[in-house]
Design a protein around this motif. Structure first.
Motif, PDB file in Angstrom:
ATOM      1  N   GLN A  41       3.951  -6.776   3.736  1.00 50.41           N
ATOM      2  CA  GLN A  41       3.371  -6.851   2.404  1.00 50.41           C
ATOM      3  C   GLN A  41       3.835  -8.145   1.734  1.00 50.41           C
ATOM      4  OE1 GLN A  41       1.170  -4.228   1.515  1.00 50.41           O
ATOM      5  NE2 GLN A  41       1.552  -4.000   3.706  1.00 50.41           N
TER       6      GLN A  41
ATOM      7  N   SER B  65       3.877   7.482  -2.674  1.00 50.53           N
ATOM      8  CA  SER B  65       2.594   6.991  -3.174  1.00 50.53           C
ATOM      9  C   SER B  65       2.695   5.510  -3.475  1.00 50.53           C
ATOM     10  CB  SER B  65       2.207   7.735  -4.454  1.00 50.53           C
ATOM     11  OG  SER B  65       1.964   9.074  -4.170  1.00 50.53           O
ATOM     12  N   HIS B  66       1.626   4.783  -3.192  1.00 52.28           N
ATOM     13  CA  HIS B  66       1.569   3.348  -3.459  1.00 52.28           C
ATOM     14  C   HIS B  66       0.127   3.003  -3.802  1.00 52.28           C
ATOM     15  CE1 HIS B  66       2.461  -0.907  -3.132  1.00 52.28           C
ATOM     16  NE2 HIS B  66       1.449  -1.045  -2.305  1.00 52.28           N
ATOM     17  N   GLU B  67      -0.115   2.681  -5.061  1.00 57.06           N
ATOM     18  CA  GLU B  67      -1.463   2.413  -5.533  1.00 57.06           C
ATOM     19  C   GLU B  67      -2.346   3.610  -5.191  1.00 57.06           C
ATOM     20  OE1 GLU B  67      -2.472  -1.504  -4.126  1.00 57.06           O
ATOM     21  OE2 GLU B  67      -0.795  -2.395  -5.189  1.00 57.06           O
ATOM     22  N   ASN B  68      -3.409   3.435  -4.411  1.00 55.50           N
ATOM     23  CA  ASN B  68      -4.307   4.541  -4.077  1.00 55.50           C
ATOM     24  C   ASN B  68      -4.052   5.104  -2.680  1.00 55.50           C
ATOM     25  OD1 ASN B  68      -5.659   4.389  -6.535  1.00 55.50           O
ATOM     26  ND2 ASN B  68      -6.968   2.750  -5.777  1.00 55.50           N
TER      27      ASN B  68
END
Length: 144
Positions: free
Chosen positions: A36, A89-92
């Motif tokens: 990332q 969870s990460h963004e969507n």
């Protein structure tokens, strides 16, 4: 555990869409983290199995290619067990942080191949037989 409890547990579990060729590698080596912007490595999943199938269909058409392997053309959906450590969870999306020097975000023992579909499906055609087949498989899994 009631049928509802089993269905709820499955519904919140993540799925990963890929090609049959890549699924073989994932089942042997684990789901690898990709780098990332901040230097972290994460394995990407979604809680929506139909979205995972759409990702798989895109991968068969636009993903990493092993052109000599016919399994590049088979969309495949993998299911990640709720027992797999490190989900967040990460963004969507639901992601798993890669650990150690080997970049593995999810070990193979937590991954199950639940669907292999038809390469000719239009990813936006939710009435296609592949989507119905995946839904049928998921219904069966919930009732086991």
């Amino acid at each position: 555990m009631t049928a509802f409890d089993k269905a709820w547990e499955l519904a919140k579990m993540p799925f990963h869409g890929t090609t049959k060729r890549n699924a073989r590698d994932i089942m042997e080596q684990g789901l690898m983290g990709s780098y990332q912007w901040d230097g972290s490595r994460i394995g990407m999943t979604t809680s929506d199995p139909l979205l995972a199938l759409r990702y798989a269909l895109r991968a068969t058409k636009h993903g990493y290619r092993h052109d000599d392997d016919p399994d590049n053309d088979t969309p495949t959906v993998l299911h990640i067990s709720d027992d797999a450590p490190g989900q967040r969870s990460h963004e969507n999306a639901l992601v798993y942080d890669a650990k150690g020097d080997n970049d593995i975000a999810v070990e193979p023992k937590y991954i199950q191949n639940v669907f292999e579909g038809n390469k000719d499906v239009d990813e936006d055609d939710v009435e296609d037989e592949s989507f119905h087949e995946l839904k049928r498989i998921l219904r069966e899994m919930r009732l086991e």
